[in-house]
Design an enzyme around this catalytic site. Structure first.
Site, PDB file in Angstrom:
ATOM      1  N   SER A 185       0.817  -1.216   0.000  1.00 18.09           N
ATOM      2  CA  SER A 185       0.000   0.000   0.000  1.00 18.09           C
ATOM      3  C   SER A 185       0.850   1.264   0.000  1.00 18.09           C
ATOM      4  O   SER A 185       0.571   2.212  -0.735  1.00 18.09           O
ATOM      5  CB  SER A 185      -0.917   0.019   1.222  1.00 18.09           C
ATOM      6  OG  SER A 185      -1.706  -1.131   1.216  1.00 18.09           O
ATOM      7  N   LEU A 239      -5.556 -15.616  -2.997  1.00 20.86           N
ATOM      8  CA  LEU A 239      -5.584 -14.256  -2.435  1.00 20.86           C
ATOM      9  C   LEU A 239      -4.171 -13.752  -2.159  1.00 20.86           C
ATOM     10  O   LEU A 239      -3.943 -12.551  -2.061  1.00 20.86           O
ATOM     11  CB  LEU A 239      -6.378 -14.229  -1.129  1.00 20.86           C
ATOM     12  CG  LEU A 239      -7.858 -14.576  -1.178  1.00 20.86           C
ATOM     13  CD1 LEU A 239      -8.516 -14.205   0.140  1.00 20.86           C
ATOM     14  CD2 LEU A 239      -8.566 -13.860  -2.307  1.00 20.86           C
ATOM     15  N   THR A 294      -4.939  -3.797   8.369  1.00 26.24           N
ATOM     16  CA  THR A 294      -4.593  -5.157   7.958  1.00 26.24           C
ATOM     17  C   THR A 294      -4.411  -6.051   9.184  1.00 26.24           C
ATOM     18  O   THR A 294      -4.676  -5.635  10.317  1.00 26.24           O
ATOM     19  CB  THR A 294      -3.362  -5.133   7.000  1.00 26.24           C
ATOM     20  OG1 THR A 294      -3.186  -6.445   6.457  1.00 26.24           O
ATOM     21  CG2 THR A 294      -2.076  -4.708   7.697  1.00 26.24           C
ATOM     22  N   GLY A 337     -11.584 -18.063   7.408  1.00 26.00           N
ATOM     23  CA  GLY A 337     -11.260 -16.874   8.209  1.00 26.00           C
ATOM     24  C   GLY A 337     -11.925 -15.622   7.655  1.00 26.00           C
ATOM     25  O   GLY A 337     -12.889 -15.704   6.890  1.00 26.00           O
ATOM     26  N   GLY A 338     -11.381 -14.466   8.040  1.00 26.55           N
ATOM     27  CA  GLY A 338     -11.960 -13.177   7.637  1.00 26.55           C
ATOM     28  C   GLY A 338     -11.925 -12.987   6.125  1.00 26.55           C
ATOM     29  O   GLY A 338     -12.901 -12.497   5.525  1.00 26.55           O
ATOM     30  N   LYS A 397      -8.363  -6.347  11.608  1.00 25.39           N
ATOM     31  CA  LYS A 397      -9.594  -6.080  10.852  1.00 25.39           C
ATOM     32  C   LYS A 397     -10.860  -6.269  11.701  1.00 25.39           C
ATOM     33  O   LYS A 397     -11.858  -5.599  11.476  1.00 25.39           O
ATOM     34  CB  LYS A 397      -9.660  -6.965   9.604  1.00 25.39           C
ATOM     35  CG  LYS A 397      -8.640  -6.580   8.539  1.00 25.39           C
ATOM     36  CD  LYS A 397      -8.821  -7.407   7.289  1.00 25.39           C
ATOM     37  CE  LYS A 397      -7.686  -7.159   6.316  1.00 25.39           C
ATOM     38  NZ  LYS A 397      -7.880  -7.847   5.030  1.00 25.39           N
TER      39      LYS A 397
HETATM   40  P1  NAP Z   1      -6.422 -16.542   8.579  1.00 24.62           P
HETATM   41  O1  NAP Z   1      -7.596 -16.060   9.346  1.00 24.62           O
HETATM   42  O2  NAP Z   1      -5.100 -16.647   9.240  1.00 24.62           O
HETATM   43  O3  NAP Z   1      -6.736 -18.008   7.942  1.00 24.62           O
HETATM   44  C1  NAP Z   1      -7.811 -18.241   7.089  1.00 24.62           C
HETATM   45  C2  NAP Z   1      -8.233 -19.711   7.158  1.00 24.62           C
HETATM   46  O4  NAP Z   1      -7.251 -20.537   6.569  1.00 24.62           O
HETATM   47  C3  NAP Z   1      -8.401 -20.275   8.550  1.00 24.62           C
HETATM   48  O5  NAP Z   1      -9.614 -19.850   9.102  1.00 24.62           O
HETATM   49  C4  NAP Z   1      -8.320 -21.761   8.288  1.00 24.62           C
HETATM   50  O6  NAP Z   1      -9.610 -22.263   7.882  1.00 24.62           O
HETATM   51  C5  NAP Z   1      -7.379 -21.865   7.090  1.00 24.62           C
HETATM   52  N1  NAP Z   1      -6.047 -22.308   7.516  1.00 24.62           N
HETATM   53  C6  NAP Z   1      -5.184 -21.677   8.356  1.00 24.62           C
HETATM   54  N2  NAP Z   1      -4.078 -22.423   8.537  1.00 24.62           N
HETATM   55  C7  NAP Z   1      -4.255 -23.556   7.790  1.00 24.62           C
HETATM   56  C8  NAP Z   1      -3.483 -24.751   7.597  1.00 24.62           C
HETATM   57  N3  NAP Z   1      -2.296 -24.907   8.195  1.00 24.62           N
HETATM   58  N4  NAP Z   1      -3.988 -25.697   6.778  1.00 24.62           N
HETATM   59  C9  NAP Z   1      -5.200 -25.555   6.150  1.00 24.62           C
HETATM   60  N5  NAP Z   1      -5.973 -24.450   6.345  1.00 24.62           N
HETATM   61  C10 NAP Z   1      -5.508 -23.481   7.138  1.00 24.62           C
HETATM   62  O7  NAP Z   1      -6.211 -15.624   7.269  1.00 24.62           O
HETATM   63  P2  NAP Z   1      -7.124 -14.470   6.620  1.00 24.62           P
HETATM   64  O8  NAP Z   1      -6.922 -13.199   7.340  1.00 24.62           O
HETATM   65  O9  NAP Z   1      -8.514 -14.983   6.443  1.00 24.62           O
HETATM   66  O10 NAP Z   1      -6.359 -14.309   5.195  1.00 24.62           O
HETATM   67  C11 NAP Z   1      -6.162 -15.413   4.324  1.00 24.62           C
HETATM   68  C12 NAP Z   1      -5.193 -15.030   3.220  1.00 24.62           C
HETATM   69  O11 NAP Z   1      -5.744 -14.024   2.378  1.00 24.62           O
HETATM   70  C13 NAP Z   1      -3.881 -14.451   3.734  1.00 24.62           C
HETATM   71  O12 NAP Z   1      -2.836 -15.027   3.010  1.00 24.62           O
HETATM   72  C14 NAP Z   1      -3.985 -12.958   3.419  1.00 24.62           C
HETATM   73  O13 NAP Z   1      -2.720 -12.366   3.184  1.00 24.62           O
HETATM   74  C15 NAP Z   1      -4.785 -13.000   2.135  1.00 24.62           C
HETATM   75  N6  NAP Z   1      -5.509 -11.737   1.823  1.00 24.62           N
HETATM   76  C16 NAP Z   1      -5.254 -11.127   0.623  1.00 24.62           C
HETATM   77  C17 NAP Z   1      -5.925  -9.956   0.280  1.00 24.62           C
HETATM   78  C18 NAP Z   1      -5.639  -9.277  -1.050  1.00 24.62           C
HETATM   79  O14 NAP Z   1      -6.004  -8.102  -1.221  1.00 24.62           O
HETATM   80  N7  NAP Z   1      -5.049  -9.939  -1.994  1.00 24.62           N
HETATM   81  C19 NAP Z   1      -6.874  -9.403   1.162  1.00 24.62           C
HETATM   82  C20 NAP Z   1      -7.134 -10.077   2.366  1.00 24.62           C
HETATM   83  C21 NAP Z   1      -6.443 -11.244   2.690  1.00 24.62           C
HETATM   84  P3  NAP Z   1     -10.174 -23.677   8.455  1.00 24.62           P
HETATM   85  O15 NAP Z   1      -9.777 -23.719   9.893  1.00 24.62           O
HETATM   86  O16 NAP Z   1     -11.621 -23.559   8.232  1.00 24.62           O
HETATM   87  O17 NAP Z   1      -9.550 -24.784   7.660  1.00 24.62           O
END
Ligand code: NAP
Length: 256
Positions: free
Chosen positions: A19, A213, A63, A135-136, A67
Site C-alpha cells: 500500500s 488471495l 490489515t 477466516g476473515g 480487521k
Molecule cells: P487466517 O484467518 O489466518 O486463515 C484463514 C483460514 O485458513 C483459517 O480460518 C483456516 O480455515 C485456514 N487455515 C489456516 N491455517 C491452515 C493450515 N495450516 N492448513 C489448512 N488451512 C488453514 O487468514 P485471513 O486473514 O482470512 O487471510 C487469508 C489469506 O488471504 C492471507 O494469506 C492474506 O494475506 C490474504 N488476503 C489477501 C488480500 C488481497 O487483497 N489480496 C486481502 C485479504 C487477505 P479452516 O480452519 O476452516 O480450515
C-alpha cells in the site's frame, strides 16, 4: 502550500507494504499533496495515539491482525463491513471531540471486481465456487462472490454450517461442478511458502479458474499445482490494487 493530508496503514507486523508504495507512486504521478505512512502498532489501542499524533490523518487501511479488533473504535459501520464483520478502511471525519471513524470493507468488492474481470464473458451458466479456509478473508470473498451471482461453498478442516464441507468430502463430481476455486488460507505466504491447501488438485481441468488471495510470493504453490492440472490461475494482486483504489474513493469521493 497547504500541509499534506495523511493516509496510512495499521497492522502488525507490516514488513514490506504494497500500500505504501502504491499510494506514494500514485500521489507522485498525479501531483496529489498527500502522504501515506505505515503505522506498525503492537496493540490496537495505539490507534488513538496515532490519530492524536497526526492531526492531518484522514484515512487508514487496516490489515492483519486488526480487521476485527478495530470494530470497537468504529462509530459508523458500512453495510459491507457489517455483513462481513471486519473493517479494512477507516475514513476519519472531523477533529478533536467531533472526530468520527467510519468503517468500511473493500476486500469483498476488490475481490469481486478482479475475479469478474477474469471470468469468461460468454459463460451464462450459474457459476459455483469452492473457497478454501474459513477466516476473515474467506467471509469477504464469499460476500464478493454472492454480489456477482456466484454461489460459494467453504472448504474447511472443521466445516461448520450448511454451506461448508471438509477437504476429504470433495469428489470429482463436486470439483467438476465448481468452476472457481479460491485459496483463502495463509498457505503459500511466509512462513508457509512451500505449502498449499490439502485439495485434490488432480481433479481440476482447463474449465477451472483458481484464484489465490496471496500476491507475494507469486506464483504460490497452490497456483503451481492448479496450473499443472490445466486450470487458469491468478494471484491476489488485482484484488489488492482494486481495493486500494476503492479506499481512495471512500476517503476522497474521487477516482485515483
Ligand atoms: P487466517 O484467518 O489466518 O486463515 C484463514 C483460514 O485458513 C483459517 O480460518 C483456516 O480455515 C485456514 N487455515 C489456516 N491455517 C491452515 C493450515 N495450516 N492448513 C489448512 N488451512 C488453514 O487468514 P485471513 O486473514 O482470512 O487471510 C487469508 C489469506 O488471504 C492471507 O494469506 C492474506 O494475506 C490474504 N488476503 C489477501 C488480500 C488481497 O487483497 N489480496 C486481502 C485479504 C487477505 P479452516 O480452519 O476452516 O480450515
Amino acid at each position: 502550500m497547504k500541509r499534506p493530508e495523511i493516509f496510512g496503514l495499521i497492522g502488525f507486523p507490516l514488513g514490506h507494504s504494497f500500500s505504501k508504495n502504491f499510494f506514494t507512486e500514485e500521489f507522485h504521478k498525479k501531483n496529489i499533496n498527500a502522504q501515506y505512512l505505515n503505522f506498525e502498532i503492537d496493540d490496537i489501542g495505539k490507534i488513538m495515539e496515532v490519530v492524536s499524533e497526526y492531526p492531518e490523518l484522514r484515512g487508514l487501511n487496516v490489515t492483519t491482525p486488526y480487521k476485527r479488533q478495530v470494530l470497537p473504535y468504529i462509530d459508523i459501520l458500512s453495510p459491507d463491513a457489517e455483513a462481513i464483520g471486519a473493517v479494512n478502511v477507516i475514513k476519519i471525519k472531523g477533529d478533536g471531540s467531533d472526530m468520527v471513524f467510519e468503517g468500511h470493507n473493500t476486500d469483498a468488492r476488490g475481490f469481486a471486481i478482479d475475479i469478474a474481470s477474469k471470468l469468461p464473458a460468454s459463460d451464462s451458466k450459474p457459476i459455483k465456487a469452492l473457497v478454501l479456509g474459513s477466516g476473515g478473508a474467506s467471509s469477504a470473498v464469499i460476500y464478493g462472490l454472492e454480489s456477482i451471482g456466484v454461489k460459494a461453498t467453504v472448504v474447511s478442516r472443521t466445516p461448520q454450517g450448511k454451506n461448508a464441507m471438509s477437504y476429504s468430502g470433495l469428489t470429482p463430481a463436486i470439483i467438476a461442478d465448481n468452476h472457481i476455486v479460491v485459496n483463502a488460507t495463509p498457505l503459500g505466504m511466509a512462513p508457509h511458502e512451500n505449502e498449499a491447501p490439502p485439495f485434490p488438485y488432480q481433479w481440476l481441468s482447463s474449465n477451472h479458474l483458481c484464484y489465490d488471495l496471496i500476491y507475494n510470493p507469486s506464483p504460490t504453490k497452490f497456483m503451481k499445482l492448479c496450473s499443472r492440472h490445466g486450470a487458469t490461475v491468478s494471484d491476489g494482486i488485482g484484488m489488492l490494487i482494486a481495493q486500494a483504489r476503492l479506499s481512495w474513493l471512500i476517503w476522497k469521493s474521487e477516482e485515483l
